[in-house]
Design a protein around this motif. Structure first.
Motif, PDB file in Angstrom:
ATOM      1  N   TYR A   1       0.806  -1.221   0.000  1.00  0.00           N
ATOM      2  CA  TYR A   1       0.000   0.000   0.000  1.00  0.00           C
ATOM      3  C   TYR A   1       0.838   1.269   0.000  1.00  0.00           C
ATOM      4  CZ  TYR A   1      -3.531  -3.428   0.880  1.00  0.00           C
ATOM      5  OH  TYR A   1      -4.332  -4.526   0.761  1.00  0.00           O
ATOM      6  N   LYS A   2       2.153   1.123   0.073  1.00  0.00           N
ATOM      7  CA  LYS A   2       3.033   2.299   0.135  1.00  0.00           C
ATOM      8  C   LYS A   2       2.871   3.217  -1.069  1.00  0.00           C
ATOM      9  CE  LYS A   2       6.787   0.268   2.826  1.00  0.00           C
ATOM     10  NZ  LYS A   2       8.195  -0.163   2.755  1.00  0.00           N
ATOM     11  N   ALA A   3       2.931   2.664  -2.263  1.00  0.00           N
ATOM     12  CA  ALA A   3       2.860   3.485  -3.476  1.00  0.00           C
ATOM     13  C   ALA A   3       1.519   4.194  -3.586  1.00  0.00           C
ATOM     14  CB  ALA A   3       3.118   2.630  -4.715  1.00  0.00           C
ATOM     15  N   ALA A   4       0.439   3.524  -3.203  1.00  0.00           N
ATOM     16  CA  ALA A   4      -0.883   4.157  -3.255  1.00  0.00           C
ATOM     17  C   ALA A   4      -0.941   5.334  -2.284  1.00  0.00           C
ATOM     18  CB  ALA A   4      -1.967   3.141  -2.929  1.00  0.00           C
ATOM     19  N   GLY A   5      -0.416   5.151  -1.086  1.00  0.00           N
ATOM     20  CA  GLY A   5      -0.385   6.241  -0.111  1.00  0.00           C
ATOM     21  C   GLY A   5       0.442   7.414  -0.607  1.00  0.00           C
ATOM     22  N   LEU A   6       1.606   7.117  -1.175  1.00  0.00           N
ATOM     23  CA  LEU A   6       2.457   8.181  -1.713  1.00  0.00           C
ATOM     24  C   LEU A   6       1.752   8.922  -2.843  1.00  0.00           C
ATOM     25  CD1 LEU A   6       5.950   6.443  -1.687  1.00  0.00           C
ATOM     26  CD2 LEU A   6       5.211   8.381  -0.284  1.00  0.00           C
ATOM     27  N   PHE A   7       1.062   8.182  -3.697  1.00  0.00           N
ATOM     28  CA  PHE A   7       0.308   8.807  -4.784  1.00  0.00           C
ATOM     29  C   PHE A   7      -0.734   9.777  -4.225  1.00  0.00           C
ATOM     30  CE2 PHE A   7      -3.670   8.656  -7.270  1.00  0.00           C
ATOM     31  CZ  PHE A   7      -3.245   9.349  -8.399  1.00  0.00           C
ATOM     32  N   LEU A   8      -1.509   9.337  -3.242  1.00  0.00           N
ATOM     33  CA  LEU A   8      -2.566  10.180  -2.683  1.00  0.00           C
ATOM     34  C   LEU A   8      -2.020  11.422  -1.994  1.00  0.00           C
ATOM     35  CD1 LEU A   8      -5.026   7.499  -1.289  1.00  0.00           C
ATOM     36  CD2 LEU A   8      -5.313   8.931  -3.334  1.00  0.00           C
ATOM     37  N   LEU A   9      -0.804  11.343  -1.477  1.00  0.00           N
ATOM     38  CA  LEU A   9      -0.206  12.486  -0.789  1.00  0.00           C
ATOM     39  C   LEU A   9       0.619  13.383  -1.704  1.00  0.00           C
ATOM     40  CD1 LEU A   9       0.852  10.656   2.479  1.00  0.00           C
ATOM     41  CD2 LEU A   9      -0.972  12.363   2.236  1.00  0.00           C
ATOM     42  N   SER A  10       0.865  12.952  -2.931  1.00  0.00           N
ATOM     43  CA  SER A  10       1.754  13.684  -3.834  1.00  0.00           C
ATOM     44  C   SER A  10       0.985  14.567  -4.818  1.00  0.00           C
ATOM     45  CB  SER A  10       2.615  12.693  -4.624  1.00  0.00           C
ATOM     46  OG  SER A  10       1.843  12.075  -5.637  1.00  0.00           O
ATOM     47  N   ARG A  11       1.753  15.342  -5.566  1.00  0.00           N
ATOM     48  CA  ARG A  11       1.171  16.194  -6.615  1.00  0.00           C
ATOM     49  C   ARG A  11       0.634  15.365  -7.782  1.00  0.00           C
ATOM     50  NH1 ARG A  11       2.441  21.691  -5.868  1.00  0.00           N
ATOM     51  NH2 ARG A  11       4.072  21.996  -4.319  1.00  0.00           N
ATOM     52  N   ALA A  12       0.999  14.106  -7.843  1.00  0.00           N
ATOM     53  CA  ALA A  12       0.477  13.241  -8.915  1.00  0.00           C
ATOM     54  C   ALA A  12      -1.039  13.101  -8.829  1.00  0.00           C
ATOM     55  CB  ALA A  12       1.134  11.859  -8.856  1.00  0.00           C
ATOM     56  N   SER A  13      -1.600  13.329  -7.640  1.00  0.00           N
ATOM     57  CA  SER A  13      -3.052  13.259  -7.459  1.00  0.00           C
ATOM     58  C   SER A  13      -3.635  14.646  -7.173  1.00  0.00           C
ATOM     59  CB  SER A  13      -3.392  12.303  -6.315  1.00  0.00           C
ATOM     60  OG  SER A  13      -2.851  12.778  -5.096  1.00  0.00           O
ATOM     61  N   SER A  14      -3.036  15.676  -7.773  1.00  0.00           N
ATOM     62  CA  SER A  14      -3.391  17.064  -7.444  1.00  0.00           C
ATOM     63  C   SER A  14      -4.822  17.453  -7.782  1.00  0.00           C
ATOM     64  CB  SER A  14      -2.423  18.034  -8.133  1.00  0.00           C
ATOM     65  OG  SER A  14      -2.546  17.909  -9.541  1.00  0.00           O
ATOM     66  N   TYR A  15      -5.489  16.698  -8.623  1.00  0.00           N
ATOM     67  CA  TYR A  15      -6.889  17.008  -8.955  1.00  0.00           C
ATOM     68  C   TYR A  15      -7.805  15.893  -8.457  1.00  0.00           C
ATOM     69  CZ  TYR A  15     -10.705  19.271 -11.423  1.00  0.00           C
ATOM     70  OH  TYR A  15     -11.874  19.934 -11.719  1.00  0.00           O
ATOM     71  N   MET A  16      -7.428  15.318  -7.347  1.00  0.00           N
ATOM     72  CA  MET A  16      -8.182  14.201  -6.782  1.00  0.00           C
ATOM     73  C   MET A  16      -8.464  14.509  -5.320  1.00  0.00           C
ATOM     74  SD  MET A  16      -6.808  10.325  -6.834  1.00  0.00           S
ATOM     75  CE  MET A  16      -7.615   9.025  -5.980  1.00  0.00           C
ATOM     76  N   THR A  17      -9.727  14.575  -4.968  1.00  0.00           N
ATOM     77  CA  THR A  17     -10.102  14.796  -3.577  1.00  0.00           C
ATOM     78  C   THR A  17     -11.467  14.175  -3.326  1.00  0.00           C
ATOM     79  OG1 THR A  17     -10.102  16.432  -1.778  1.00  0.00           O
ATOM     80  CG2 THR A  17     -11.203  17.072  -3.829  1.00  0.00           C
ATOM     81  N   GLY A  18     -11.694  13.764  -2.095  1.00  0.00           N
ATOM     82  CA  GLY A  18     -12.962  13.133  -1.753  1.00  0.00           C
ATOM     83  C   GLY A  18     -13.114  11.737  -2.315  1.00  0.00           C
TER      84      GLY A  18
END
Length: 153
Positions: free
Chosen positions: A124-141
């Motif tokens: 689950y490390k990579a998924a967590g990093l993705f959610l916390l990074s700018r790679a998911s900058s238009y993702m919320t909720g």
């Protein structure tokens, strides 16, 4: 009651404390709450309505906080994205104890996974990093469910 206090109230208080500091210092960024696939399904081989409902509360909390904190304010505060990560069946010391006590059925969990196995925390490390990074900058909720293709209800 302890399960609700840890799984929901603890998550809520931690997120709120983090957001207060982000607002204070005008830091835009991301918060990732840990929920569970059990918050959106009813698991086979694990009877725990309190656990499942506490994790459902975390998923809904993430959506609400995303709506409340997402927009950047004129003073530069806000702009906080909030998502949830919902792992599937993970082999942890606590889960191993559940198996030992007969509270959960390892074979049934494995059989309900399209991959035929349980996960490990490292997956689950990579998924967590993705959610916390700018790679998911238009993702919320959003609730990111990673469950190995669990075929639970």
């Amino acid at each position: 009651m302890k399960l609700i206090e840890v799984n929901y109230i603890g998550v809520f208080l931690s997120a709120r404390a983090c957001a207060r500091q982000m607002y204070k210092y005008k830091v835009q960024g991301s918060i990732c709450l840990i929920a569970s696939m059990s918050g959106t399904i009813a698991n086979r081989g694990f009877i725990s309505p309190v656990y499942n409902s506490s994790k459902a509360a975390v998923v809904q909390l993430g959506r609400n906080l995303a709506m409340e904190w997402g927009r950047e304010n004129p003073d530069g505060s806000g702009g906080i994205r909030v998502n949830t990560l919902s792992p599937g069946h993970i082999v942890t010391p606590m889960v191993e104890e559940n198996f030992r006590r007969g509270e959960a059925n390892r074979e049934e969990w494995e059989n309900n996974s399209m991959l035929g196995r349980l996960s490990t925390p490292d997956e689950y490390k990579a998924a967590g990093l993705f959610l916390l990074s700018r790679a998911s900058s238009y993702m919320t909720g959003h609730d990111m469910k990673i469950d190995g293709g669990t075929t639970a209800w």
